[in-house]
Design a protein around this motif. Sequence first.
Motif, PDB file in Angstrom:
ATOM      1  N   PRO A 200       1.203  -0.982   0.383  1.00 43.81           N
ATOM      2  CA  PRO A 200       0.209  -0.016   0.106  1.00 43.81           C
ATOM      3  C   PRO A 200       1.058   1.122  -0.102  1.00 43.81           C
ATOM      4  N   THR A 201       0.123   1.894  -0.542  1.00 42.53           N
ATOM      5  CA  THR A 201       1.049   3.254  -1.072  1.00 42.53           C
ATOM      6  C   THR A 201       0.963   4.068   0.529  1.00 42.53           C
ATOM      7  N   ASN A 202       2.025   5.841   0.485  1.00 40.19           N
ATOM      8  CA  ASN A 202       1.675   6.093   1.792  1.00 40.19           C
ATOM      9  C   ASN A 202       0.606   6.610   1.946  1.00 40.19           C
ATOM     10  N   THR A 203      -0.638   6.779   0.525  1.00 41.35           N
ATOM     11  CA  THR A 203      -2.030   7.762   0.673  1.00 41.35           C
ATOM     12  C   THR A 203      -2.901   6.940   0.765  1.00 41.35           C
ATOM     13  N   ALA A 204      -2.312   6.121   0.747  1.00 43.03           N
ATOM     14  CA  ALA A 204      -3.504   4.362   0.801  1.00 43.03           C
ATOM     15  C   ALA A 204      -3.478   4.355   2.635  1.00 43.03           C
ATOM     16  N   PHE A 205      -2.195   5.043   3.335  1.00 46.85           N
ATOM     17  CA  PHE A 205      -1.862   4.779   4.664  1.00 46.85           C
ATOM     18  C   PHE A 205      -2.977   5.839   5.155  1.00 46.85           C
ATOM     19  N   THR A 206      -2.434   7.135   4.492  1.00 44.77           N
ATOM     20  CA  THR A 206      -3.378   7.927   5.236  1.00 44.77           C
ATOM     21  C   THR A 206      -5.151   8.170   5.094  1.00 44.77           C
ATOM     22  N   ALA A 207      -5.653   6.916   3.926  1.00 39.24           N
ATOM     23  CA  ALA A 207      -6.590   7.627   3.794  1.00 39.24           C
ATOM     24  C   ALA A 207      -7.507   6.017   4.961  1.00 39.24           C
ATOM     25  N   LEU A 208      -6.458   5.019   5.180  1.00 44.56           N
ATOM     26  CA  LEU A 208      -6.463   3.940   6.133  1.00 44.56           C
ATOM     27  C   LEU A 208      -7.252   4.914   7.430  1.00 44.56           C
ATOM     28  N   ASP A 209      -6.735   5.594   7.648  1.00 45.65           N
ATOM     29  CA  ASP A 209      -6.357   6.321   8.764  1.00 45.65           C
ATOM     30  C   ASP A 209      -7.676   7.373   8.834  1.00 45.65           C
ATOM     31  N   THR A 210      -7.854   7.959   7.986  1.00 45.53           N
ATOM     32  CA  THR A 210      -9.117   8.592   8.264  1.00 45.53           C
ATOM     33  C   THR A 210     -10.522   7.772   8.597  1.00 45.53           C
ATOM     34  N   GLU A 211     -10.337   5.798   7.635  1.00 48.78           N
ATOM     35  CA  GLU A 211     -11.075   5.421   7.853  1.00 48.78           C
ATOM     36  C   GLU A 211     -11.606   5.337   8.893  1.00 48.78           C
ATOM     37  N   LEU A 212     -10.256   4.748   9.895  1.00 49.66           N
ATOM     38  CA  LEU A 212     -10.694   4.302  11.157  1.00 49.66           C
ATOM     39  C   LEU A 212     -10.778   5.359  12.216  1.00 49.66           C
ATOM     40  N   THR A 213     -11.031   6.804  11.861  1.00 45.94           N
ATOM     41  CA  THR A 213     -11.225   7.912  12.770  1.00 45.94           C
ATOM     42  C   THR A 213     -11.886   7.357  13.792  1.00 45.94           C
ATOM     43  N   GLY A 214     -12.877   6.796  13.484  1.00 41.55           N
ATOM     44  CA  GLY A 214     -14.331   6.076  14.723  1.00 41.55           C
ATOM     45  C   GLY A 214     -13.621   5.483  15.603  1.00 41.55           C
ATOM     46  N   THR A 215     -12.410   4.775  15.120  1.00 39.78           N
ATOM     47  CA  THR A 215     -11.735   3.822  16.419  1.00 39.78           C
ATOM     48  C   THR A 215     -10.546   3.950  16.889  1.00 39.78           C
ATOM     49  N   GLY A 216     -10.441   5.703  16.259  1.00 37.86           N
ATOM     50  CA  GLY A 216      -9.180   6.307  17.202  1.00 37.86           C
ATOM     51  C   GLY A 216      -8.177   6.204  15.962  1.00 37.86           C
ATOM     52  N   GLY A 217      -8.109   5.726  14.621  1.00 38.00           N
ATOM     53  CA  GLY A 217      -7.409   6.182  13.343  1.00 38.00           C
ATOM     54  C   GLY A 217      -6.694   4.710  13.409  1.00 38.00           C
ATOM     55  N   ILE A 218      -5.773   5.034  12.999  1.00 38.02           N
ATOM     56  CA  ILE A 218      -4.112   4.082  13.229  1.00 38.02           C
ATOM     57  C   ILE A 218      -3.973   3.641  14.273  1.00 38.02           C
ATOM     58  N   ALA A 219      -2.911   4.665  14.794  1.00 36.87           N
ATOM     59  CA  ALA A 219      -2.630   4.915  15.761  1.00 36.87           C
ATOM     60  C   ALA A 219      -3.376   4.367  17.226  1.00 36.87           C
ATOM     61  N   ALA A 220      -4.401   3.393  17.052  1.00 36.07           N
ATOM     62  CA  ALA A 220      -5.054   2.688  17.735  1.00 36.07           C
ATOM     63  C   ALA A 220      -5.408   1.445  17.935  1.00 36.07           C
ATOM     64  N   LEU A 221      -4.767   0.534  16.445  1.00 37.94           N
ATOM     65  CA  LEU A 221      -4.116  -0.619  16.673  1.00 37.94           C
ATOM     66  C   LEU A 221      -2.585  -1.051  17.295  1.00 37.94           C
ATOM     67  N   THR A 222      -3.143  -2.379  17.290  1.00 36.99           N
ATOM     68  CA  THR A 222      -2.694  -2.885  18.545  1.00 36.99           C
ATOM     69  C   THR A 222      -1.142  -3.050  17.559  1.00 36.99           C
ATOM     70  N   ASP A 223       0.074  -3.555  18.361  1.00 34.43           N
ATOM     71  CA  ASP A 223       0.581  -4.293  17.083  1.00 34.43           C
ATOM     72  C   ASP A 223       0.208  -5.322  17.242  1.00 34.43           C
ATOM     73  N   ALA A 224      -0.418  -6.530  17.315  1.00 32.06           N
ATOM     74  CA  ALA A 224      -0.089  -7.868  16.745  1.00 32.06           C
ATOM     75  C   ALA A 224      -1.669  -7.574  15.952  1.00 32.06           C
ATOM     76  N   ASN A 225      -3.014  -5.757  15.904  1.00 30.23           N
ATOM     77  CA  ASN A 225      -3.158  -5.683  14.923  1.00 30.23           C
ATOM     78  C   ASN A 225      -2.701  -5.542  13.368  1.00 30.23           C
ATOM     79  N   MET A 226      -1.475  -4.894  13.598  1.00 32.38           N
ATOM     80  CA  MET A 226      -0.741  -4.879  12.623  1.00 32.38           C
ATOM     81  C   MET A 226      -0.073  -5.654  11.793  1.00 32.38           C
ATOM     82  N   THR A 227       0.670  -6.938  12.825  1.00 33.01           N
ATOM     83  CA  THR A 227       1.278  -7.408  12.105  1.00 33.01           C
ATOM     84  C   THR A 227      -0.017  -8.403  11.245  1.00 33.01           C
ATOM     85  N   SER A 228      -1.031  -8.545  11.748  1.00 35.79           N
ATOM     86  CA  SER A 228      -2.039  -9.402  10.917  1.00 35.79           C
ATOM     87  C   SER A 228      -2.193  -8.777   9.750  1.00 35.79           C
ATOM     88  N   ILE A 229      -2.572  -7.174   9.700  1.00 34.81           N
ATOM     89  CA  ILE A 229      -2.906  -6.376   8.691  1.00 34.81           C
ATOM     90  C   ILE A 229      -1.683  -6.548   7.365  1.00 34.81           C
TER      91      ILE A 229
END
Length: 338
Positions: A236-265
Amino acid sequence: MSTYKLFFFINLKIDKILTMKRYFKSRLYILIAFVAVVICSCSKSTDTSQTDNTLTDIASRKSDLKTFTQALNITGLAATYKENGARTIFAPSNDAFTAYCTAKGYTTINDIPVDQLKNLLLNHVINGTFQTSQLTTGYVKSFALGAASTTNNLSLYIDTTAGVKVNGVSNVVTSNIIASNGAMHIVDTVIDLPTLAIHTSANLTLSTLATTLALPAQATVLANLTGTTLYTAYAPTNTAFTALDTELTGTGGIAALTDANMTSILTYHITNGSNLSSTFTEGLVVPTLLTPQSFTLQLTGGAKIKDVNNRIATITTTDIQCNNGVLHIIDKVLLPTL
């Protein structure tokens, strides 16, 4: 005037005329001979100039390319790069080869298996004659083949945003050495056969992914992209990660993902084998390393991926060939079931 004097006068004139003819005739012969010598000399000079100005000849005259020249001779490529053609070579300096040998545990390039050294050198050559001003940021094919494919040559990523850098590691330090059969640029680092990890970090539009992979918590994922097992990765491109952060705003964005969550992604973006775009088929269900989750390929209107959440990512760049697999770039981060 008496008959005798008249005869003598006429004979004298004739003799002078004949003498002049012989003079001019000899001068003409001398001139013709001189012109022939000049033409041959010029022809010989031109041929010698062309012969001595090949990529091989130029490298052999440069003190900072002594090791590179030695490598050309060891592998038989010296003869190849004396032939007509249109090639651009990124030639590593002596210091670059010394650093490479040290990093790989070799004393000198003589310790590198010849076939391996030859393929390494071929990874520094691209088709066509390019001065640095003619190079553009993006992917090109080298002349080398990696372990993942016998038909798709390894990719090089050229970055021209600040000078010229190849695969994110090798900088052009002396540019635009023009030969009769191509061009040469001296680089400060040997361009090793690229892994998936190298091509992920080389492209600045993938810097968010590269930074994420470099985190200690993602060491296992990074090891997959660095090792010898063949994988296909969808980056995924940088723009894709920015869009994901916006998409997850309701749950705290990318920053709210656990390390295990990011590993799964991240693991969800990797599949087994080296799969070029030519193997894609409509509706193909592709298992990922995040067992047992998969995604589905869609080809109508261009290659796309539908993840398990029915989100659609477009594959924007395909078939970036690496030594341990193939990389495709996508415009959206895929989300598995977390």
